[in-house]
Design a protein around this motif. Structure first.
Motif, PDB file in Angstrom:
ATOM      1  N   ARG A  32       0.833  -1.188   0.000  1.00 56.92           N
ATOM      2  CA  ARG A  32       0.000   0.000   0.000  1.00 56.92           C
ATOM      3  C   ARG A  32       0.876   1.250   0.000  1.00 56.92           C
ATOM      4  N   VAL A  33       0.592   2.146  -0.851  1.00 58.60           N
ATOM      5  CA  VAL A  33       1.363   3.375  -0.917  1.00 58.60           C
ATOM      6  C   VAL A  33       0.568   4.490  -0.272  1.00 58.60           C
ATOM      7  N   LEU A  34       1.223   5.209   0.621  1.00 56.00           N
ATOM      8  CA  LEU A  34       0.519   6.271   1.320  1.00 56.00           C
ATOM      9  C   LEU A  34       0.778   7.610   0.649  1.00 56.00           C
ATOM     10  N   ARG A  36       1.492  11.573   0.472  1.00 59.67           N
ATOM     11  CA  ARG A  36       2.403  12.432   1.224  1.00 59.67           C
ATOM     12  C   ARG A  36       1.724  13.034   2.448  1.00 59.67           C
ATOM     13  N   GLU A  38      -0.359  11.945   4.413  1.00 58.62           N
ATOM     14  CA  GLU A  38      -0.489  11.094   5.593  1.00 58.62           C
ATOM     15  C   GLU A  38       0.767  11.131   6.448  1.00 58.62           C
ATOM     16  N   TYR A  39       1.914  11.203   5.762  1.00 62.35           N
ATOM     17  CA  TYR A  39       3.174  11.311   6.510  1.00 62.35           C
ATOM     18  C   TYR A  39       3.205  12.629   7.256  1.00 62.35           C
ATOM     19  N   GLU A  88      -6.026   8.985  -5.307  1.00 60.48           N
ATOM     20  CA  GLU A  88      -4.799   8.199  -5.338  1.00 60.48           C
ATOM     21  C   GLU A  88      -3.985   8.625  -6.527  1.00 60.48           C
ATOM     22  N   LEU A  90      -0.665   8.218  -6.601  1.00 56.41           N
ATOM     23  CA  LEU A  90       0.449   7.306  -6.794  1.00 56.41           C
ATOM     24  C   LEU A  90      -0.014   6.044  -7.494  1.00 56.41           C
TER      25      LEU A  90
ATOM     26  N   ASN B  31       5.938   9.383 -10.999  1.00 57.29           N
ATOM     27  CA  ASN B  31       5.010   8.984  -9.951  1.00 57.29           C
ATOM     28  C   ASN B  31       4.746   7.487  -9.984  1.00 57.29           C
ATOM     29  N   ASN B 116       9.218   6.530   7.882  1.00 58.34           N
ATOM     30  CA  ASN B 116       8.245   7.614   8.011  1.00 58.34           C
ATOM     31  C   ASN B 116       8.364   8.647   6.899  1.00 58.34           C
ATOM     32  N   PRO B 118       7.696   9.921   3.086  1.00 50.01           N
ATOM     33  CA  PRO B 118       6.864   9.642   1.913  1.00 50.01           C
ATOM     34  C   PRO B 118       7.723   9.034   0.804  1.00 50.01           C
ATOM     35  N   TRP B 208      12.531  15.960   9.422  1.00 51.80           N
ATOM     36  CA  TRP B 208      13.295  14.844   8.850  1.00 51.80           C
ATOM     37  C   TRP B 208      14.779  15.180   8.717  1.00 51.80           C
ATOM     38  N   ALA B 649       3.965   6.192   9.757  1.00 57.13           N
ATOM     39  CA  ALA B 649       2.738   6.662   9.150  1.00 57.13           C
ATOM     40  C   ALA B 649       1.753   5.532   8.912  1.00 57.13           C
ATOM     41  N   VAL B 657      -6.036   3.806  -0.061  1.00 60.35           N
ATOM     42  CA  VAL B 657      -5.188   2.641  -0.265  1.00 60.35           C
ATOM     43  C   VAL B 657      -4.746   2.662  -1.712  1.00 60.35           C
ATOM     44  N   ALA B 658      -3.483   2.371  -1.913  1.00 54.65           N
ATOM     45  CA  ALA B 658      -2.997   2.396  -3.296  1.00 54.65           C
ATOM     46  C   ALA B 658      -3.658   1.305  -4.107  1.00 54.65           C
TER      47      ALA B 658
END
Lengths: 414, 662
Positions: A32-34, A36, A38-39, A88, A90, B31, B116, B118, B208, B649, B657-658
């Motif tokens: 699963r890709v989150l 940005r 969310e971070y 989404e 990504l 991307n 953590n 991205p 970071w 995260a 969800v991706a």
């Protein structure tokens, strides 16, 4: 398996392993890709928690905490908003990215191989010093054998066998100071040193002194003569010592006697005979012009080169310029005009240069050439010769050290 | 065969570094999560390959394998074991490999500890790291290879030996520390480039970047302190800092890095000073690159030294131009995409930190000009030589650093956004009183000059200010002991770091001022039995004897030290001449530590008048090293702050969800 094939096996394995590592993740379904946002949210929540902690600790004034809380809350709202809008974006990437990454990986690795094949020496074994010393005998590694003997002797300096092996080895390598020391040790450790040992020691001393016969050598030759009365080598050198000390009559007598005692088949006879003849002339035993006699007498004095006759050299007649040839040339030079002399010297130097071009492994030749060039004022050529000599002896520290020492003497840039 | 395998691994590492650059950056651009995710395994593989290559070289050194040119040139079989290892990086080729090794270690750390981050940011950061690796590996592999072999039939039996000055424990650890500092800033650099590519810097970004910057700063501080300490006890001149270009080369990234460390706080806490912080990150690493190459290219000794090896010189210039020029160009065209937020008053924590930044940057510039001016002068005039010496640096750097020290205790007490200096000074009453006392006492009792007294007062101000801030934070003397202890126990690591580092800096200032102001020095020629009086000690020279070490011959000067007629010590001060061709003698100073300072004896040459002997008394110089130690210790404590490890995260709830592939 030979070392080389093992090498190919290992590098091949390494390559495949690397490719596997780089490309394996492509085979897995991406996790699963989150987004940005969310971070960012995680960070801001953390900051909020810290703020409360700091407030509880009293590290921050309530008023300031309130302001900070508002600010973080604004950031959280914005991030949350961004997250909702992000949908989404990504994409996991499809088969195209698998192909792309594979091509990149294989291409880079191929590049690495072609680079290594150009730069490296595939499969060439290591040569750790210990292992090299251990295998010295098997590999016929002369330098390593010498070093091993040295190490043994450092621990146990009374081991006769070691010194006995080292002494001639040093002479062969041209490390004459060491050779002298080794012969001295041999004599020290031998119960009843023979005449041969004394002779060998003394001759090493003479070579180390570049043909001059020092007092210590005279003593040793005399000792040898005591032990083996009549031995030709001691007699010859003692005669030469007389000559060097200016006792020409004595030298003449000794040489003449030696010549008479030597059996006719000894090759050195001819040389000695010539010397006797010349001395006879110089001493007026046979009529001769005074001028030439004087020159010859001077010619008999030691020259600064290491071309003094040695019994061994005489025995190996024909190799290298004989001492007589040198003397002949010097004699000839005396009779020349300065220009002619210069001309001749230059010819000799050029000849030496040409010879070294064909056979660059002659260290003493190089040393002579560099010195001659420098003395003649041809510093550029001297420098060039030095550079060539360095090239020829790259990796031979002893030789390089001698070259450097000479360069230092002559004030040539290193 | 290990050598050839190491060489192969190094070339393969270059391939992997290129892959690590191209694929994730392209993935981030498109991307494409799959391509971006490849950055992590690439970083891992690259680390393994570079480690293997480095280990192979160390192996060759340890086993005196003189079939490797680099080992023959820089090692000797009689060297003590430890220097066989450290000899690996005591030369150009080996040290460059160490540089890349540390870089790959940092890259691995970023890959491992950035759950953590991205994905796109991680891919870009690792990609930029990969590009730095690529450039250096290409340099090493093509023109600076440590794996060049000597033909089998010509392999010598003995090496030429290591530079004797470098055969020393402190200097053995100095380059790895220094490089860890230099290379550490590459992480901040990579983050800055990634931010410029993405067009966003925010409070999360500041968060970071901070731990990496702190790590780099800590290592660099330790490296500089070690180098300075070494210069003190090894060079035999009684000094510890010479404003030498080699020292300045490491000091410039430290100054820029210190500024970065502080401005990143503003980015994290207040989301302000963003473009400035990005620029500082670029500059800090640029100075690291310049530092590496200034020292390693030989350009410092003379512009001509550079021309001796034009192949390397040109390559080095190209790398510098690409990374420094390229990053500044990117900054120029992209900095305006970073949104400005977070306004603040001049009198505020932000304001104080900004002033800190301005002063540090100006100080960096002063050092930079002083270091490079002789070089530029030589290049422009075609060989003219000038030196810029301590007076220039003391004047410019000193002028800039004094206001910084004055505001240092005030800054941490100012609130964010807007503050009140009066209120802060009220909370620093104790420190103010101590400072005035220190000034008065130094002038009267200790007989110091006005300048020295001012310096001591400044040091006391910084130390006392840091401690009073800490005391206020834990409510010392204001709350019951139980509460105080609880507060001490729960104080976050970054707070400890600040207190320790600030107090440490104050202690360093005290050490510098006292050891300079009251230093005593006797340089004289002594016959055996001769005496020197210094600082209440009587130093008696007993004579010189010869001694033999594992790989050196030594002349040992024997000394007896008396105080009040009683013998307090017998000391040996040495001059060592090492085996091998590099026969320059080194000094081993006799160094005695007393409560009030160090007694320092170095012997020189034998002259007609006797043995040249230099005796120094260095008052309170131990404060210098102790202060540096405090700073380093503070840095490590800060790194342990759990807050730098932000909650992962993935644990947060998410509706998004991706899409799975295909």
């Amino acid at each position: 398996m030979t070392e080389t094939s093992l090498f190919w096996l290992l590098t091949g394995g390494m390559t495949l392993l690397v490719l596997a590592f780089l490309l394996a993740p492509l085979l897995r379904r991406p996790r699963r890709v989150l987004a940005r946002a969310e971070y960012d949210l995680a960070i801001y929540r953390d900051q909020l928690r810290e703020l409360e902690e700091e407030l509880a600790l009293g590290a921050i004034e309530p008023e300031a905490a309130e302001r900070a809380r508002n600010e973080i809350a604004r950031r959280i709202l914005a991030a949350d908003d961004a997250r909702r809008k992000a949908r989404e974006q990504l994409e996991a990437g499809g088969g195209k990215s698998v192909v792309l990454a594979s091509v990149a990986a294989v291409g880079m690795v191929a590049l690495a191989w072609s680079l290594y094949l150009q730069l490296g020496q595939p499969g060439r074994p290591d040569m750790p010093l210990k292992q090299r010393l251990a295998n010295a005998a098997r590999n016929n590694d002369f330098a390593a054998l010498v070093r091993r003997a040295e190490q043994r002797l450092q621990k146990n300096p009374d081991e006769l066998r070691g010194w006995l092996a080292l002494a001639p080895a040093y002479e062969q390598m041209g490390r004459l100071d060491k050779a002298v020391e080794a012969w001295r040790q041999v004599i020290r450790l031998t119960k009843d040193p023979s005449a041969e040992l004394y002779n060998a020691y003394a001759e090493a001393l003479v070579r180390f002194s570049r043909g001059r016969i020092p007092d210590a050598a005279v003593k040793a030759f005399s000792k040898a003569l005591e032990l083996a009365p009549g031995n030709p080598m001691s007699r010859y050198y003692l005669a030469m010592a007389d000559l060097q000390a200016g006792r020409r009559e004595a030298a003449y007598a000794k040489l003449k006697k030696l010549l008479d005692d030597l059996p006719p088949e000894v090759p050195a006879r001819a040389t000695i005979a010539q010397q006797v003849a010349r001395l006879a002339q110089a001493l007026g035993k046979k009529p001769e012009t005074a001028g030439v006699a004087k020159i010859r007498a001077q010619a008999g004095k030691p020259s600064s080169t290491d071309k003094t006759p040695s019994a061994k050299r005489m025995a190996r007649a024909g190799s290298g310029p004989s001492p007589d040839a040198v003397r002949e040339r010097m004699k000839a030079m005396r009779d020349m005009s300065p220009q002619q002399r210069m001309e001749m010297i230059r010819n000799m130097v050029e000849g030496l240069d040409a010879r070294l071009k064909e056979d660059p492994s002659d260290l003493s030749g190089w040393l002579r050439l560099i010195r001659a060039r420098a003395v003649l004022g041809e510093r550029d050529k001297a420098k060039a010769a030095l550079a060539k000599a360095r090239q020829a002896f790259a990796g031979k520290p002893d030789a390089l050290a001698r070259l450097d020492a000479l360069a230092g003497d002559l004030d040539l840039p290193r | 065969m290990i050598i050839e395998l190491g060489h192969f691994a190094l070339v393969l590492a270059l391939a992997v570094a290129l892959y690590q650059t191209v694929v994730p950056l392209y993935g981030a651009h498109r991307n494409d999560a799959r391509l971006m995710a490849l950055a992590v395994p690439a970083a891992f593989v690259q680390f393994l390959l570079v480690s293997f290559a480095f280990a192979a070289l160390v192996h060759a050194y340890v086993h005196s394998d003189f079939s490797v040119l680099n080992v023959w040139q820089n090692s000797h079989s009689a060297k003590p074991f430890i220097y066989k290892i450290t000899g690996t990086w005591a030369n150009h080729e080996g040290s460059m490999l160490l540089w890349v090794f540390i870089l790959s270690l940092f890259t691995l750390a970023v890959a491992a500890f950035s759950g953590n981050l991205p994905l796109s940011l991680k891919a870009r950061v690792l990609g930029v790291q990969g590009s730095i690796s690529s450039a250096f590996l290409l340099y090493i592999v093509t023109v600076s290879s440590p794996f060049v072999r000597i033909p089998p039939d010509r392999v010598p039996l003995e090496g030429q030996g290591m530079n004797p000055l470098l055969q020393d424990p402190a200097l053995a650890m100095h380059p790895p520390m220094l490089y860890a500092g230099y290379v550490g800033f590459s992480v901040a650099f990579a983050f800055a480039i990634a931010a410029l590519m993405e067009g966003r810097v925010d409070s999360a970004w500041g968060r970071w970047v901070r731990p990496w910057t702190l790590a780099a700063w800590t290592f660099l501080t330790a490296g500089i302190a070690l180098g300075s300490w070494w210069a003190y006890y090894e060079l035999g001149w009684g000094g510890w800092w010479f404003w030498d270009p080699v020292e300045n080369a490491s000091f410039m990234p430290w100054l820029a890095g210190t500024a970065l460390l502080h401005s990143a706080i503003v980015v994290e806490k207040r989301n302000a000073l963003k473009t400035w912080t990005v620029l500082l990150a670029l500059i800090a690493f640029s100075f690291s690159l310049i530092g590496t190459f200034l020292v390693r290219s030989g350009v410092l000794s003379s512009v001509h030294a550079f021309a001796v090896d034009p192949e390397r010189g040109t390559f080095i210039l190209a790398i510098l131009a690409f990374f420094i020029g390229g990053s500044l160009f990117l900054y120029a065209i992209r900095a305006n995409t970073l949104k400005i937020e977070g306004r603040f008053d001049p009198i505020s924590r932000e304001g104080a930190l900004l002033l800190n930044n301005v002063l540090l940057s100006a100080a960096t510039a002063a050092v930079f000009i002083g270091t490079l001016f002789p070089l530029i002068y030589e290049a422009v005039t075609g060989g003219g030589k000038i030196t810029v010496g301590a007076p220039y640096f003391n004047l410019t750097f000193g002028t800039l650093i004094i206001p910084l020290l004055v505001i240092l205790p005030v800054g941490p007490l100012l609130p964010w956004k807007r503050g009140n200096v009066k209120a802060v000074l009220g909370r620093l009453k104790g420190a103010l009183v101590l400072t005035v006392l220190a000034f008065a006492l130094s002038l009267t009792l200790l007989d110091a000059s006005v300048r020295a007294a001012f310096g001591i007062a400044l040091g006391v101000w910084v130390v006392a200010g840091a401690l009073e801030e800490w005391a206020g934070r834990v409510m010392l003397f204001r709350a019951p002991l139980k509460v105080v202890f609880k507060r001490i126990a729960s104080m976050p690591g970054s707070m400890w770091a600040m207190t320790l580092a600030h107090a440490g800096l104050g202690v360093v200032v005290l050490g510098i001022v006292m050891s300079t102001a009251w230093k005593q020095e006797r340089i004289t020629a002594l016959q055996p039995g001769g005496k020197v009086q210094i600082a209440g000690f009587e130093v008696v020279y007993k004579g010189t004897r010869k001694a033999t070490g594992p790989n050196y011959l030594a002349e040992q000067g024997l000394f007896e030290i008396y105080r009040d007629g009683r013998k307090v010590a017998e000391e040996i001060s040495e001059k060592r001449t090492f085996l091998g061709r590099r026969g320059m003698p080194t000094t081993e100073v006799a160094l005695m530590h007393y409560a009030l300072g160090d007694l320092y004896i170095a012997i020189g040459d034998q002259t007609k008048m006797g043995r040249t002997v230099r005796v120094y008394f260095q008052p309170m110089i131990q404060l210098l090293w102790f202060g540096a130690l405090l700073m380093v210790f503070g840095g490590f404590i800060g790194l342990l702050d759990r807050r730098f490890r932000v909650g992962v995260a993935e644990r947060t709830e998410s509706r998004l969800v991706a899409q799975p592939a295909e």
